[in-house]
Scaffold this active site. Structure first.
Site, PDB file in Angstrom:
ATOM      1  N   SER A  10       9.770  58.131  29.479  1.00  0.00           N
ATOM      2  CA  SER A  10       9.213  58.780  28.295  1.00  0.00           C
ATOM      3  C   SER A  10       9.587  57.981  27.053  1.00  0.00           C
ATOM      4  CB  SER A  10       9.769  60.197  28.169  1.00  0.00           C
ATOM      5  OG  SER A  10       9.540  60.674  26.858  1.00  0.00           O
ATOM      6  N   HIS A  35       5.122  57.736  30.042  1.00  0.00           N
ATOM      7  CA  HIS A  35       5.002  59.158  29.678  1.00  0.00           C
ATOM      8  C   HIS A  35       5.015  59.285  28.149  1.00  0.00           C
ATOM      9  CE1 HIS A  35       5.603  63.497  30.539  1.00  0.00           C
ATOM     10  NE2 HIS A  35       6.407  63.507  29.486  1.00  0.00           N
ATOM     11  N   ASP A  37       4.890  61.894  25.004  1.00  0.00           N
ATOM     12  CA  ASP A  37       5.125  63.295  24.646  1.00  0.00           C
ATOM     13  C   ASP A  37       4.458  63.638  23.321  1.00  0.00           C
ATOM     14  OD1 ASP A  37       6.820  64.408  26.755  1.00  0.00           O
ATOM     15  OD2 ASP A  37       8.235  62.837  26.150  1.00  0.00           O
ATOM     16  N   MET A  39       3.702  66.492  20.660  1.00  0.00           N
ATOM     17  CA  MET A  39       4.230  67.796  20.225  1.00  0.00           C
ATOM     18  C   MET A  39       3.604  68.178  18.889  1.00  0.00           C
ATOM     19  SD  MET A  39       8.249  67.331  21.146  1.00  0.00           S
ATOM     20  CE  MET A  39       8.782  66.501  22.647  1.00  0.00           C
ATOM     21  N   HIS A  68       1.575  64.024  27.951  1.00  0.00           N
ATOM     22  CA  HIS A  68       2.103  65.389  28.108  1.00  0.00           C
ATOM     23  C   HIS A  68       1.840  66.145  26.815  1.00  0.00           C
ATOM     24  CE1 HIS A  68       6.053  67.894  28.883  1.00  0.00           C
ATOM     25  NE2 HIS A  68       4.974  68.635  28.898  1.00  0.00           N
ATOM     26  N   MET A  70       2.268  69.020  24.633  1.00  0.00           N
ATOM     27  CA  MET A  70       3.045  70.223  24.305  1.00  0.00           C
ATOM     28  C   MET A  70       2.468  70.780  23.009  1.00  0.00           C
ATOM     29  SD  MET A  70       6.681  68.605  25.375  1.00  0.00           S
ATOM     30  CE  MET A  70       5.988  66.971  25.235  1.00  0.00           C
ATOM     31  N   MET A 139       9.153  71.621  33.992  1.00  0.00           N
ATOM     32  CA  MET A 139      10.090  71.329  32.893  1.00  0.00           C
ATOM     33  C   MET A 139      11.493  71.759  33.315  1.00  0.00           C
ATOM     34  SD  MET A 139       8.473  69.819  30.384  1.00  0.00           S
ATOM     35  CE  MET A 139      10.034  69.650  29.531  1.00  0.00           C
ATOM     36  N   GLY A 147      17.017  64.279  25.423  1.00  0.00           N
ATOM     37  CA  GLY A 147      18.471  64.319  25.452  1.00  0.00           C
ATOM     38  C   GLY A 147      19.096  65.673  25.722  1.00  0.00           C
ATOM     39  N   ASP A 177      10.690  66.922  34.394  1.00  0.00           N
ATOM     40  CA  ASP A 177      10.816  66.358  33.043  1.00  0.00           C
ATOM     41  C   ASP A 177      11.934  67.074  32.288  1.00  0.00           C
ATOM     42  OD1 ASP A 177      10.360  65.117  30.621  1.00  0.00           O
ATOM     43  OD2 ASP A 177       8.380  66.008  30.285  1.00  0.00           O
ATOM     44  N   GLY A 179      16.256  65.900  31.153  1.00  0.00           N
ATOM     45  CA  GLY A 179      17.611  65.757  31.668  1.00  0.00           C
ATOM     46  C   GLY A 179      17.706  64.988  32.979  1.00  0.00           C
TER      47      GLY A 179
END
Ligand code: DX5
Ligand code: ZN
Length: 224
Positions: A10, A35, A37, A39, A68, A70, A139, A147, A177, A179
């Protein structure tokens, strides 16, 4: 028989002033997808990137882009990401009122379609769509930031989704996705995942290419 594991770094945790270099580094390490992200500051409490950056990444990436979303009301803007070059688009079950319609839109554009679910969403929410998607994205943190710590109850959820797919006779990729590091990678693969998304474990160290290889090695140890 296992399908080859897919690793999707990501770029959320990459240096945003040098995204092209970040992509080249992880591709050199054997990344299977990039990947991205997206948002909206509404569905999740963060704002990141949008279609122009997806378009720019598409110009430099040699592996497919996994976008992805979101975002709320993805139905209204999914076409922007498809036009920008997304090869895979993942939407959230919590954010889409008409899941089959948006999956159909993604497929009609020639892209792969995925559905994501948050850690607090019942696994049964994807019962009706699991047979129509290429990827289920589980998720393992509440989305919004890189993080964060892996939520351990995800492992049981991966097992339940794997069992749901088997019972229906379908084989979507099971992506995880949030951690993901060398330790959790092997755990989620053991539970049934076959696609790993990792941001900080790849980009926050000295050597992103080596980090991708280390994730693959750690995850593959459970496959033998
Ligand atoms: C979180 C994003 C993730 C994020 C993962 O909302 O969807 O893709 O980049 O970051 P890490 O691997 O650091 O948890
Ligand atoms: Zn993500």
């Amino acid at each position: 028989m296992h399908r080859p594991l897919l690793i999707a770094p990501s770029v959320l945790s990459a240096n945003f002033t040098r995204l092209g270099e970040a992509v080249a580094l992880v591709e050199a390490g054997g990344a299977d997808l990039i990947h991205v992200d997206v948002m909206d500051g509404h569905f999740v409490p963060n704002l990141t990137i949008g279609p122009p950056v997806v378009k720019a990444l598409k110009r430099v990436a040699t592996v497919p882009l996994d976008v992805h979303l979101m975002i709320d009301n993805a139905e209204a803007t999914v076409g922007w990401y498809l036009a920008a070059g997304a090869d895979m688009v993942v939407v959230h079950v919590e954010a889409c009122h008409h899941l089959h319609r948006i999956v159909q839109t993604i497929h009609e554009a020639g892209a792969k379609a995925g559905v994501a679910l948050n850690p607090g969403t019942a696994v049964s929410a994807i019962q009706g769509i699991i047979g129509d998607v290429d990827v289920v994205l589980v998720m393992s943190v509440d989305p919004g930031f890189g993080g964060q710590a892996f939520i351990a109850s995800t492992l049981g959820r991966i097992r339940d989704i794997t069992a749901m797919a088997r019972a229906k006779g379908v084989q979507p990729r099971i992506a995880v996705d949030g951690g993901i590091d060398e330790h959790t990678a092997s755990q989620v693969v053991d539970a049934g995942a076959d696609m790993l998304i990792a941001g900080s474990a790849v980009f926050c160290g000295e050597d992103p290419a080596a980090a991708v290889q280390a994730l693959r090695t750690a995850a593959s140890a459970t496959l033998v």
